[in-house]
Scaffold this active site. Structure first.
Site: not given
Ligand code: NOJ
Length: 672
Positions: A384-385, A453-454, A472, A478
């Site tokens: 889930h972004e 993440h974030e 993260e 990345e």
């Molecule tokens: C940043 C995240 O750290 C990464 O793992 C992810 O692929 C991208 N955002 C896309 O949501």
């Protein structure tokens, strides 16, 4: 008057009660179990609470003030008298559901001081101090006292008056990239406002780390340099400037200071976990560490897109190929990003982007993919972004989690790209703290493990909710795909700084470090052998092997990735200097094998490693993955030499690490 300040449910021995009204001039002294650390508490002549800390003969913190500033109410920091004191000792072992060490000892002495204002208002404030052999901590409790309206905390006045200057490794607070910055090394006396954990090598020779633990319904704190070598809590505000909104009463997180005589000892200090509440999940059988590959690196290096189209990464067909690869190589899990609707080339712009968490992308059939995965014994990790559009996410969270339950997904990665949540609130203000806790508790309801993440920083909540696997919260791999990247020294700073707060999803294991299919000029700033070492040195219960499947195929070094465990019985740090090098060994929880990771910065190094950590009665085969001869960051960085030899605990092992390089070893116990 004897006041029982708190009810302790744990088996604790109360070692002393004192009524203190009459003795307020005398400092109250609290020593750690072996008396190595000491806290002194006293009231200044104006009745301001102050504390100081020493380690043996070394003064660590000079008298430092405590207190609060409220909105529309008098500040709470002076004219106090001590009306009650309670001391107790605690010593108990507990077991992690998963972790870098199975059994952890929680051993401290505690001093709970009850204060009351002498003036008309007679407001109360309790402060609990804990002295451990590996550091100290304290927290404030503003008990219920008939304040029936809201309390707006405008400032917390906690000071840390360092007795000596020292070198600090820091990242800036209030930056657009949250916690994703390279560390700067500079004297404490020159700092601005920085994030925690803040690690300092003091001129006294001690290694210190400031952080906080058990952060619930409060703002997280940054540290502001005020003058000289003084730091002060700087709570991250809401958009309107209020730091914390609360009704009736509040308990702050623990303000913690880990104290070590060598920086490597900071890594095996479990103070932050010990300051959190025990596990609240009765049945933890659904929570398991794992390793995973992902339809992920391809997006970051520009081979695939997150969004629908010609180069879409998350297609049913591609997912099946990845599942086949995972099944063939015996890898537990596959992360698939970009599987849902809402991805566009502008997805990362903090603009209240609308993702849909139940509708699948064109060319992707979620049920077909999860069924295919199940047939091949591979589990899919959901993604889930949120784009930091929290309102949009929370509206859908139940249906989104229910969908994962339906298709047999047990693990979810949740991203929060954007400088501000809802384009308004800091990730680490009280809003963010409550949001991240809410989602974690919601995931418990659906038996989902969580990877943020974030995120906000970790403060040890994995002890209470062991479905909180990793996060993260720093520059991960990345950055090497699409920016100038992380210089070699960066990964030798992380274990002594960010990683003190908890597991990190660094996403190591890139073997094609020059990124042959990537953007021109972009590369991973390490040798391939160092990528293996990261899997041991950077602790996480979930570890990604980030590279493309084709870069693993036919690579003998892939064997190490397939074998390195994600759950450990024990961890030792054999050597290390912040920003220079580190060697860590961990014992597998499911076998008698040990694994070693050793990493260096830009300098080549040679180590003679004593193997005395091994079982003295056993023989081992050391399978050594090291930088090949002549290999370093700029010369054949992909070349890994694989050798093996028989060793025992009496031996030592010579390791050569090229510049930017590393080594990884599996010590496989041999049957006698
Ligand atoms: C940043 C995240 O750290 C990464 O793992 C992810 O692929 C991208 N955002 C896309 O949501």
């Amino acid at each position: 008057m004897i006041l029982n300040i708190r009810k302790y449910v744990m088996a604790a021995a109360v070692i002393g009660f004192t009524s203190c009204k009459e003795q307020k001039q005398e400092p109250l002294v609290l020593s750690s179990p072996s008396a190595v650390n000491e806290i002194q508490f006293s009231l200044s002549t104006e009745g301001v609470p102050t504390y100081q800390v020493s380690h043996g003969e070394i003064q660590v913190l000079n008298p430092s003030e405590l207190g609060f500033v409220f909105k529309d109410k008098d500040s709470l920091y002076r004219n106090f008298e001590i009306v009650g004191v309670e001391q107790r000792s605690f010593d108990k072992e507990w077991e992690q559901v998963w972790g870098e060490k199975k059994t952890i000892r929680n051993n401290y002495n505690e001093l709970a001081v009850q204060l009351q204002e002498t003036g008309e208002k007679k407001r109360k404030l309790n402060i609990e101090f804990r002295a451990y052999d590996d550091g100290i901590a304290f927290r404030y409790i503003f008990p219920e006292q008939g304040v029936k309206d809201s309390i707006f905390i405008m400032d917390e006045l906690t000071k840390f008056e360092l007795a000596q200057d020292g070198k600090a490794w820091w990242i800036p607070a209030y930056g657009e990239q949250r916690y994703e910055y390279l560390f700067t090394e500079s004297p404490v006396s020159t700092l601005d406002t920085v994030h925690t954990p803040l690690t300092i090598e003091s001129k006294s020779g001690l290694s210190l780390s400031f952080h906080e633990a058990n952060l619930i319904n409060f703002a997280s704190t940054t540290l502001a340099h005020t003058q000289g070598t003084t730091l002060k809590t700087d709570l991250v505000p809401w958009a309107d400037g209020v730091k914390v909104r609360i009704t009736d009463s509040f308990t702050t997180p623990w303000r913690s200071l880990q104290i070590a005589e060598d920086p490597t000892q900071l890594i095996t200090s479990y103070l932050i976990l010990n300051l959190n509440e025990p596990n609240k999940i009765a049945d933890t059988s659904w929570i398991k560490p794992f390793s995973y590959i992902g339809i992920w690196w391809g997006m970051h290096i520009g081979k695939y897109t997150f969004w629908e189209g010609e180069n879409q990464g998350a297609t049913t067909e591609n997912a099946k190929k990845y599942i086949d690869f995972a099944a063939q190589e015996g890898i537990d899990h596959l992360l698939i990003e970009g599987w849902n609707k809402g991805w566009t080339p502008d997805w990362y712009k903090n603009a209240m982007h609308q993702f849909n968490f139940t509708k699948q992308a064109d060319n992707f059939d979620l049920e077909k993919v999860t069924d295919y995965a199940a047939e091949h014994n591979v589990r899919i990790i959901g993604y889930h972004e949120t784009g930091s559009n929290i309102d949009n996410y929370l509206k859908q969270i139940d249906s989104a989690f229910a969908l994962y339950n339906k298709v047999g997904i047990h693990d979810v990665k949740i991203g929060h790209v954007g400088s501000l949540l809802k384009m308004k609130e800091w990730h680490h203000g009280q809003f963010g703290v409550n949001y991240f806790r809410y989602v974690l508790e919601k995931a418990v309801e659906y038996k989902l493990t969580v990877l943020y993440h974030e995120p906000i920083k970790a403060t040890g909540e994995r002890r209470t909710y062991p479905n909180m696997m990793a996060r993260e919260g720093a520059r991960g791999q990345e950055y090497n795909a699409w920016s100038d990247g992380n210089p070699p020294a960066y990964t030798t700073i992380l274990p002594f700084t960010r990683l003190l707060s908890g597991p990190m999803d660094f996403t190591a294991g890139i073997l094609d470090v020059e990124i042959s299919q990537g953007y021109p000029g972009r590369r991973v700033h390490s040798t391939a052998a160092k990528q293996l070492a990261l899997l041991v040195c950077v602790y996480s219960p979930i570890q990604m092997f980030a590279d493309l499947p084709e870069n693993y195929q036919g690579q003998p070094a892939f064997q190490f990735l397939k074998e390195v465990p994600t759950d450990w019985e024990d961890t030792k740090v054999l050597n290390g200097a912040i920003g220079e090098y580190i060697t860590t060994v961990r014992k597998d929880i499911h076998s008698e094998d040990w694994f070693l990771g050793s990493m260096t910065n830009e300098e080549p190094r040679d180590f003679e490693i004593s193997l005395s950590f091994l079982d003295p009665d056993a023989r081992y085969e050391a399978q050594i993955y090291a930088d090949a001869q002549g290999t370093d960051l700029n010369n054949k960085p992909e070349a890994i030499s694989i050798t093996s030899k028989e060793v025992t605990a009496k031996d030592s092992l010579t390791l050569h690490l090229g510049a930017g390089g590393g080594a990884a070893v599996r010590f496989k116990q041999l049957s006698n």
